[in-house]
Scaffold this motif. Structure first.
Motif, PDB file in Angstrom:
ATOM      1  N   ALA A 138       0.784  -1.085   0.049  1.00  0.00           N
ATOM      2  CA  ALA A 138       0.001  -0.039  -0.027  1.00  0.00           C
ATOM      3  C   ALA A 138       0.906   1.269  -0.176  1.00  0.00           C
ATOM      4  O   ALA A 138       2.003   1.312   0.717  1.00  0.00           O
ATOM      5  CB  ALA A 138      -0.827   0.012   1.114  1.00  0.00           C
ATOM      6  N   THR A 139       0.582   2.282  -0.616  1.00  0.00           N
ATOM      7  CA  THR A 139      -0.245   2.251  -1.692  1.00  0.00           C
ATOM      8  C   THR A 139      -0.461   1.607  -2.929  1.00  0.00           C
ATOM      9  O   THR A 139       0.924   1.252  -3.236  1.00  0.00           O
ATOM     10  CB  THR A 139      -0.657   3.756  -2.027  1.00  0.00           C
ATOM     11  OG1 THR A 139      -0.939   4.791  -0.982  1.00  0.00           O
ATOM     12  CG2 THR A 139      -1.875   4.111  -2.820  1.00  0.00           C
ATOM     13  N   ALA A 140      -1.290   0.986  -3.819  1.00  0.00           N
ATOM     14  CA  ALA A 140      -1.033   0.168  -4.718  1.00  0.00           C
ATOM     15  C   ALA A 140       0.093   0.448  -5.565  1.00  0.00           C
ATOM     16  O   ALA A 140       0.231   1.334  -6.185  1.00  0.00           O
ATOM     17  CB  ALA A 140      -2.309   0.005  -5.548  1.00  0.00           C
ATOM     18  N   THR A 141       1.001  -0.721  -6.002  1.00  0.00           N
ATOM     19  CA  THR A 141       1.964  -0.671  -6.446  1.00  0.00           C
ATOM     20  C   THR A 141       2.249  -2.003  -7.451  1.00  0.00           C
ATOM     21  O   THR A 141       1.678  -3.041  -6.659  1.00  0.00           O
ATOM     22  CB  THR A 141       3.304  -0.428  -5.704  1.00  0.00           C
ATOM     23  OG1 THR A 141       4.569  -0.115  -6.817  1.00  0.00           O
ATOM     24  CG2 THR A 141       3.595  -1.252  -4.576  1.00  0.00           C
ATOM     25  N   ASN A 142       3.146  -2.120  -8.418  1.00  0.00           N
ATOM     26  CA  ASN A 142       3.643  -3.240  -9.244  1.00  0.00           C
ATOM     27  C   ASN A 142       4.752  -3.507  -8.933  1.00  0.00           C
ATOM     28  O   ASN A 142       5.414  -4.480  -9.445  1.00  0.00           O
ATOM     29  CB  ASN A 142       3.251  -3.205 -10.705  1.00  0.00           C
ATOM     30  CG  ASN A 142       4.133  -2.207 -11.334  1.00  0.00           C
ATOM     31  OD1 ASN A 142       4.701  -1.331 -10.690  1.00  0.00           O
ATOM     32  ND2 ASN A 142       4.155  -1.749 -12.510  1.00  0.00           N
ATOM     33  N   THR A 143       5.526  -3.158  -7.965  1.00  0.00           N
ATOM     34  CA  THR A 143       7.110  -3.107  -7.661  1.00  0.00           C
ATOM     35  C   THR A 143       7.258  -4.776  -7.108  1.00  0.00           C
ATOM     36  O   THR A 143       6.652  -5.107  -6.060  1.00  0.00           O
ATOM     37  CB  THR A 143       7.579  -2.219  -6.685  1.00  0.00           C
ATOM     38  OG1 THR A 143       7.207  -0.910  -7.169  1.00  0.00           O
ATOM     39  CG2 THR A 143       8.792  -2.152  -6.476  1.00  0.00           C
ATOM     40  N   ILE A 144       8.455  -5.151  -7.597  1.00  0.00           N
ATOM     41  CA  ILE A 144       8.807  -6.135  -6.965  1.00  0.00           C
ATOM     42  C   ILE A 144      10.499  -6.184  -6.703  1.00  0.00           C
ATOM     43  O   ILE A 144      11.094  -5.443  -7.658  1.00  0.00           O
ATOM     44  CB  ILE A 144       9.040  -7.563  -8.147  1.00  0.00           C
ATOM     45  CG1 ILE A 144       7.403  -7.742  -8.523  1.00  0.00           C
ATOM     46  CG2 ILE A 144       9.423  -8.778  -7.171  1.00  0.00           C
ATOM     47  CD1 ILE A 144       7.350  -8.899  -9.535  1.00  0.00           C
ATOM     48  N   GLU A 145      10.864  -6.182  -5.621  1.00  0.00           N
ATOM     49  CA  GLU A 145      12.465  -5.824  -5.295  1.00  0.00           C
ATOM     50  C   GLU A 145      12.883  -7.097  -4.686  1.00  0.00           C
ATOM     51  O   GLU A 145      12.110  -7.996  -3.887  1.00  0.00           O
ATOM     52  CB  GLU A 145      12.580  -4.689  -4.225  1.00  0.00           C
ATOM     53  CG  GLU A 145      11.947  -3.401  -4.964  1.00  0.00           C
ATOM     54  CD  GLU A 145      11.849  -2.265  -3.859  1.00  0.00           C
ATOM     55  OE1 GLU A 145      12.665  -1.252  -4.354  1.00  0.00           O
ATOM     56  OE2 GLU A 145      11.635  -2.224  -2.699  1.00  0.00           O
ATOM     57  N   TYR A 146      14.207  -7.246  -4.370  1.00  0.00           N
ATOM     58  CA  TYR A 146      14.834  -8.471  -3.793  1.00  0.00           C
ATOM     59  C   TYR A 146      16.225  -8.044  -2.994  1.00  0.00           C
ATOM     60  O   TYR A 146      16.560  -7.045  -3.318  1.00  0.00           O
ATOM     61  CB  TYR A 146      15.015  -9.411  -4.721  1.00  0.00           C
ATOM     62  CG  TYR A 146      16.340  -9.230  -5.634  1.00  0.00           C
ATOM     63  CD1 TYR A 146      17.681  -9.773  -5.377  1.00  0.00           C
ATOM     64  CD2 TYR A 146      16.244  -8.493  -6.727  1.00  0.00           C
ATOM     65  CE1 TYR A 146      18.836  -9.761  -6.278  1.00  0.00           C
ATOM     66  CE2 TYR A 146      17.419  -8.313  -7.578  1.00  0.00           C
ATOM     67  CZ  TYR A 146      18.684  -8.884  -7.241  1.00  0.00           C
ATOM     68  OH  TYR A 146      19.812  -8.926  -8.032  1.00  0.00           O
ATOM     69  N   VAL A 147      16.452  -8.669  -2.016  1.00  0.00           N
ATOM     70  CA  VAL A 147      17.667  -8.623  -1.424  1.00  0.00           C
ATOM     71  C   VAL A 147      18.392 -10.129  -1.480  1.00  0.00           C
ATOM     72  O   VAL A 147      17.855 -11.282  -1.329  1.00  0.00           O
ATOM     73  CB  VAL A 147      17.678  -8.124   0.053  1.00  0.00           C
ATOM     74  CG1 VAL A 147      17.344  -6.788  -0.139  1.00  0.00           C
ATOM     75  CG2 VAL A 147      16.797  -9.121   0.936  1.00  0.00           C
ATOM     76  N   THR A 148      19.790 -10.314  -1.471  1.00  0.00           N
ATOM     77  CA  THR A 148      20.448 -11.283  -1.175  1.00  0.00           C
ATOM     78  C   THR A 148      20.630 -11.687   0.453  1.00  0.00           C
ATOM     79  O   THR A 148      21.257 -10.790   1.190  1.00  0.00           O
ATOM     80  CB  THR A 148      21.710 -11.538  -1.636  1.00  0.00           C
ATOM     81  OG1 THR A 148      21.747 -11.262  -3.162  1.00  0.00           O
ATOM     82  CG2 THR A 148      22.482 -12.617  -1.560  1.00  0.00           C
TER      83      THR A 148
END
Length: 236
Positions: free
Chosen positions: A132-142
């Motif tokens: 929230a608020t609406a997003t299409n984000t994808i993130e990553y960590v090692t």
């Protein structure tokens, strides 16, 4: 009478007396539960359970501040908590080491302040999706390192309030439900954890839901070797 635990044992003797070996509690499977809200306030407590032994949780340590609506996951060695809400949305990533009870250590930041994220992981990567608020984000960590989150790709739509919990195998991560354009969604999509890229259509749930709980297991329930997927839905 069991023999002394010192010295060299042959395999058959080890098997015979396997239940008598002293076990370090730090080597047991561990589950950690972080933050949330009780009847009176948002909390920063982290509680530990041993999944193989029924019983009450015990104190493990604390988050750096009171927090709710975070994403979480981890590897065999580390537990990761990302984002959430503490008076306002935060972009904090913190971690704990399962074998050492204590307070959170700073890991880095996600790309924006965000709560109500979904998460998935394998033993190498921890991934956050939507929020929230609406997003299409994808993130990553090692997980084994520290540092800020990196861009992974995009969901097929802007989503918030999807599943809370890790739904994955060592290869694929799953996102189910949530809100799209202010309305509940029935979408299920997946990504390949070991690579980067956008989410892909997996199928649909039987009804549109948000704020779901999710979990997965590598143990087959019905004679199938695939990962079993569980989506627990609150009432509308």
């Amino acid at each position: 009478m069991a023999p002394s635990y010192s010295g060299v044992w042959n395999i058959s003797t080890q098997y015979q007396y396997r239940t008598g070996w002293p076990v370090d509690v730090n080597l047991e499977p561990t589950g950690l539960i972080a933050g949330g809200q009780d009847d009176s306030a948002v909390v920063n407590t982290v509680q530990r359970i041993i999944p193989t032994v029924a019983g009450n949780s015990t104190d493990f340590g604390d988050l750096s501040a009171v927090r709710q609506a975070s994403a979480a996951g981890g590897s065999d060695t580390r537990f990761i908590v990302a984002g959430g809400y503490q008076a306002s949305k935060v972009n904090i990533i913190e971690y704990f080491t399962y074998t050492t009870a204590g307070n959170a250590t700073d890991f880095g930041d996600i790309g924006a302040t965000r709560d109500l994220l979904s998460s998935t992981c394998n033993n190498t990567r921890f991934i956050t999706m939507g929020g929230a608020t609406a997003t299409n984000t994808i993130e990553y960590v090692t997980i084994a390192s520290t540092g800020n989150a990196s861009d992974f790709g995009d969901l097929t739509a802007t989503l918030e309030e999807g599943h809370v919990g890790v739904i994955s195998s060592s290869i694929r991560g799953i996102l189910a439900g949530g809100k799209k354009g202010g309305s509940r969604a029935n979408v299920i999509e997946y990504l390949t954890i070991v690579s980067t890229g956008n989410g892909r259509d997996f199928g649909d749930m039987t009804s549109s839901r948000n704020l779901l709980a999710g979990a997965s297991s590598s143990i087959p329930l019905y004679g199938d070797t695939s990962v079993q997927l569980f989506i627990l839905c609150p009432p509308n």
